[in-house]
Design an enzyme around this catalytic site. Structure first.
Site, PDB file in Angstrom:
ATOM      1  N   LYS A   1      24.806  15.851  33.807  1.00 29.56           N
ATOM      2  CA  LYS A   1      26.035  15.402  34.456  1.00 29.56           C
ATOM      3  C   LYS A   1      25.982  13.896  34.750  1.00 29.56           C
ATOM      4  O   LYS A   1      26.964  13.173  34.536  1.00 29.56           O
ATOM      5  CB  LYS A   1      26.250  16.185  35.756  1.00 29.56           C
ATOM      6  CG  LYS A   1      26.562  17.660  35.547  1.00 29.56           C
ATOM      7  CD  LYS A   1      26.696  18.388  36.885  1.00 29.56           C
ATOM      8  CE  LYS A   1      27.019  19.854  36.688  1.00 29.56           C
ATOM      9  NZ  LYS A   1      27.118  20.589  37.963  1.00 29.56           N
TER      10      LYS A   1
ATOM     11  N   SER B   1      30.417  24.198  40.965  1.00 24.80           N
ATOM     12  CA  SER B   1      30.100  22.778  41.184  1.00 24.80           C
ATOM     13  C   SER B   1      31.332  21.907  41.325  1.00 24.80           C
ATOM     14  O   SER B   1      31.206  20.717  41.627  1.00 24.80           O
ATOM     15  CB  SER B   1      29.224  22.261  40.037  1.00 24.80           C
ATOM     16  OG  SER B   1      29.902  22.369  38.802  1.00 24.80           O
TER      17      SER B   1
END
Length: 843
Positions: A774, A731
């Site tokens: 996140k 990511s």
């Protein structure tokens, strides 16, 4: 020692002072010796002596030896027993002491003390004939006629009657029978009183009975009481062949009927009977297969003596089978409205978990025979997974049991041990059912992601049967060895991550994600629950301490950085302790002023005045109590040079922001990666370099001297701060591209932008996981814009409405869109006409 009057003991004897036991002539008793005078007697007389005479000592009962040699002797009991020490054993643990095995010879009286130190030496007078205890009685010889003869015959017949009620297979009972037939009648009172269970007071009565007639009468009353007790006990029981004879238990070398008989303890004694156990087995309402096993074990128990070790093991097994809740359950509270109110009062937010519980209640109303669901709450620490499980049990009105699985590495903890092993026990599942005493409790399997594995087996594999709705209706514990129905148990597992849970086990559970809390949710939780609990724990009231909401927000943003609320609760506890000191000092000052006469106050007294209530915690007081802030909003401070970008990472503790820094210097085109990176993240860095070199002309990227190849004559160093923390995953791809693009173009990345997403060699942005955690991490850090993969747009629906309203989301399908959103005014070379529209706040 011999004379015309028979065998005589020495006229001078060292005296051993005892307080607990009583030695009667003809019996053998162990005594523990640790007092000074008694220790000197053993070391100087028994251990150093070489003749038989030196092993004969006198025992004075009911007399405690003083703890120090200098203390005066207490009054001595008038009658003692001469005995011969047949064994002396010394030990230094837990303190120096001797253990003596002494056989009683005859009675004596103390005529006078010759010395008191280092041990007691006395002049004694023998009261019994010594040979009567050592010479077997000739056949047909009895005590003289008259009243004494009648007493001895009655005593003998009573003793024979008691023997008829006992089990002759017990060795002590057989010895009792042999002594009864071999010893002279005049010695029987002492021998019988020492073998049956009697108190020290009763034994002292026998010892003090110097007259043989008094001795027979005293011992006869003891025998009669034992026989009456056994007769009454047999009358209160159901007659059966196995209960006609009572096995005598053995204690300290003596025998007694089970326990000293007392009519008030009849119920307790009844619990030891096999017939009572059989009634309990039939009343347990267990399945037919388990009933057959129990009856078979009970039959074996009746045939084996109680002295066999297997008897206790079988009895423990049957007791467990009887105590298990085979058919006992609790009635569920199915009122959805009250359940919703209770869950809302206990926990703020967590809507997904509450909705799942209410769905279960609704289905239970429509279908009563519903199998218990198997849920798995996955989320960072401190978000309330365990407490939610306890609230669910309270909502349903069920029993609750928590099983901590963290670090468990033996499958026997789940399935139990087989009964062939010494010290075998059932597993934690069966023990939990025994504890809650119902077959439909709520079981919380805490930290299921931290199960271990060892040579003793894999407990995660043992849980497969427990957590499978198609199999747990016949769960077989190794200790029970019969099936138990777990289908009505509501299992709730908790974990911080699913990565360490075996796939087969994870497939059996319904996973519910429990994300971290937003700042607004933490403020609400603090004022609803945490502050109230901490005030109660520290003995304070709301009238003494007030924490405003802006202070709570300052604690959350500047003193904690977590997904849960544990650190927040500790900080509130620190504030409560500081206020408690002020309140306590104020009470002390108030009491002092009340006791001092009125008079003019000095200037120093004004500073000691009690504080005004309530004490309000503002930002100044917060700094005084908790110190300087631990966390600052440092996002904008880091973006002062090109080559810095902000990424988002997921950890088992929740989401985190992650800086990526890059620098270049003259070299040979090498790429250096630091920050303890995994293989996947290293590959993402090489992908980013390759894509940027391939599109350098398009985006006007140059090296240090203005050349078209960014790596020509240039070395690149890419660093991920917090180097002690291992980092891996795809990511960070878009963050690395943005960081390097900033470095090669000498332009600053926007300081309020964070991003996440996987990249490909063609410049596509692929979806990643952990979007909610996140985004919440970015929100806590003060980020204003978040760049996400376009295919992760669906994950934004899980975010709270206030987070969606405050953040500017950009969903990117390729790296062109990422670079346009990350730099002010776009990025050179990107197609401005195809910039995707930003999401509106109505999401």
């Amino acid at each position: 020692m011999a004379s015309s009057d028979g065998i005589r003991i020495p006229s001078r004897l060292p005296l051993l002072l005892t307080h607990e036991g009583v030695l009667l002539p003809g019996s053998t008793v162990r005594f523990s010796v640790d007092s000074p005078r008694n220790m000197h007697l053993v070391s100087q007389r028994l251990l150093r002596g070489t003749s038989l005479k030196s092993t004969i000592i006198g025992l004075i009962p009911n007399t405690r030896d003083p703890e120090h040699d200098t203390d005066d002797l207490p009054p001595l009991h008038k009658i003692g027993t001469a005995g011969i020490a047949v064994q002396v054993v010394g030990s230094n643990w837990p303190k120096p002491h001797f253990t003596l095995l002494i056989t009683g010879l005859c009675r004596f009286s103390v005529s006078g003390l010759l010395k008191e130190r280092p041990f007691v030496l006395a002049e004694v007078e023998q009261l019994d004939k010594l040979e009567q205890y050592t010479t077997p009685a000739p056949q047909g010889v009895t005590t003289d006629g008259g009243e004494l003869g009648e007493l001895s015959e009655k005593f003998y017949q009573t003793a024979v009657q008691l023997l008829g009620m006992l089990d002759m297979s017990v060795p002590v009972v057989a010895k009792f029978r042999r002594l009864l037939d071999s010893l002279p009648r005049e010695t029987l009172p002492d021998v019988v009183a020492s073998m049956i269970r009697t108190s020290n007071k009763e034994k002292l009565q026998v010892l003090d009975a110097v007259s043989l007639e008094d001795r027979f009468k005293t011992a006869l009353s003891m025998l009669t009481r034992q026989i009456d007790g056994l007769n009454l006990l047999q009358k209160t029981r159901k007659k059966s062949p196995d209960n006609e004879k009572r096995v005598l238990s053995v204690r300290k070398g003596g025998v007694f009927p089970g326990r000293q008989f007392n009519v008030d303890e009849e119920d307790e004694d009844d619990g030891d009977d096999t017939s009572v156990l059989e009634r309990k087995i039939h009343a347990a309402n267990m399945p037919e297969a388990a009933l057959r096993v129990c009856l078979k074990e009970l039959k074996r128990l009746k045939k084996m003596p109680q002295s066999m070790p297997e008897s206790a093991l079988t009895r423990n097994y049957l007791d467990l089978m009887v105590e298990l809740p085979w058919s006992k359950n609790t009635k569920d509270c199915l009122d959805i409205r009250s359940a919703r109110t209770l869950l809302d009062n206990d926990h703020y937010a967590m809507e997904k978990l509450k909705r799942r519980v209410l769905e279960y209640l609704a289905v239970r109303q429509l279908k009563t025979s519903l199998k218990g669901p198997i849920l798995c709450f996955v989320g960072p620490p401190g978000v309330g997974k365990t407490s939610v499980g306890r609230s669910i049990a309270r909502t349903l009105g069920r029993g609750f049991h928590r099983i901590a699985l963290g670090g468990v590495c033996d499958q026997s903890d789940i399935r139990g041990h087989r009964r062939t092993y010494v010290g075998s026990m059932p597993g934690r599942i069966i023990n939990g059912l025994k504890t809650v005493a119902v077959n439909n409790p709520v079981f919380l399997l805490d930290e299921v992601d931290k199960l271990g594995k060892s040579l003793q087996g894999d407990p995660a594999a043992a849980l497969l049967e427990v957590l499978d709705p198609e199999q747990n209706h016949s769960f077989t514990d190794h200790y029970l060895n019969v099936a138990f129905d777990l289908s009505q148990v509501l299992f709730i597992a908790t974990a911080n991550t699913t990565a360490t849970i075996p796939p087969a086990l994870l497939d059996r559970m319904e996973v519910l994600q429990v994300p971290g809390y937003t700042q607004e949710e933490k403020v609400e939780i603090a004022h609803r629950h945490l502050i109230r609990n901490q005030l109660e724990q520290h003995g304070l009231t709301p009238q003494q301490l007030h924490i405003p909401q802006d202070t709570t927000q300052a604690i959350i943003s500047r003193y904690t950085r977590e997904a849960g609320v544990r650190s927040l609760e500790r900080k509130i506890g620190a504030i409560c302790r500081a206020v408690a000191v002020k309140v306590a000092e104020g009470h002390r000052v108030a009491k002092t002023e009340a006791s001092v006469p009125e008079g003019p106050l000095e200037q120093g007294d004004k500073a000691a005045a009690p504080p005004e209530m309530p004490i309000v915690i503002d930002h100044i007081a917060l700094t005084d109590i908790l110190g300087p802030p631990l966390f600052e909003m440092e996002v904008s401070e880091r973006f002062i040079l090109p080559g810095v970008a902000l990424g988002l990472a997921w950890t088992p503790l929740g989401g985190e922001i992650m800086f990526v820094e890059a620098s270049r210097m003259e070299g040979e085109g090498q790429l250096t990666l630091t920050g303890q990176l995994g293989d996947v993240m290293k590959e993402s860095a090489h992908l980013a370099i390759s894509w940027l070199r391939a599109n350098a002309k398009t985006y006007q990227l140059t090296n240090m001297v203005g050349g078209p190849d960014p790596l020509e004559g240039t070395d690149i160093h890419l660093h991920f701060p917090a180097g002690a923390v291992t980092k891996d995953g795809p990511s960070a791809g878009v963050t690395i591209v943005t960081c390097l693009a900033s470095l090669f173009s000498s332009r600053l990345v926007r300081s309020d932008v964070a991003m996440t997403g996987e990249i490909t060699l063609r410049g596509l942005v692929l979806p990643v996981g952990g979007i909610k955690d996140k985004v919440l991490a970015a929100y806590r850090a003060g980020v204003k814009r978040v760049i996400l993969p376009q295919r992760n747009q669906k994950d934004l629906e899980e975010l709270p409405a206030n987070v969606r309203a405050d953040l500017d989301f950009v969903t990117a399908a390729n790296l062109d869109e990422v670079l346009n959103a990350a730099f002010d005014g776009g990025f050179p070379g990107t197609d401005q006409a195809h910039t995707p529209p930003q999401l509106s706040s109505k999401l």
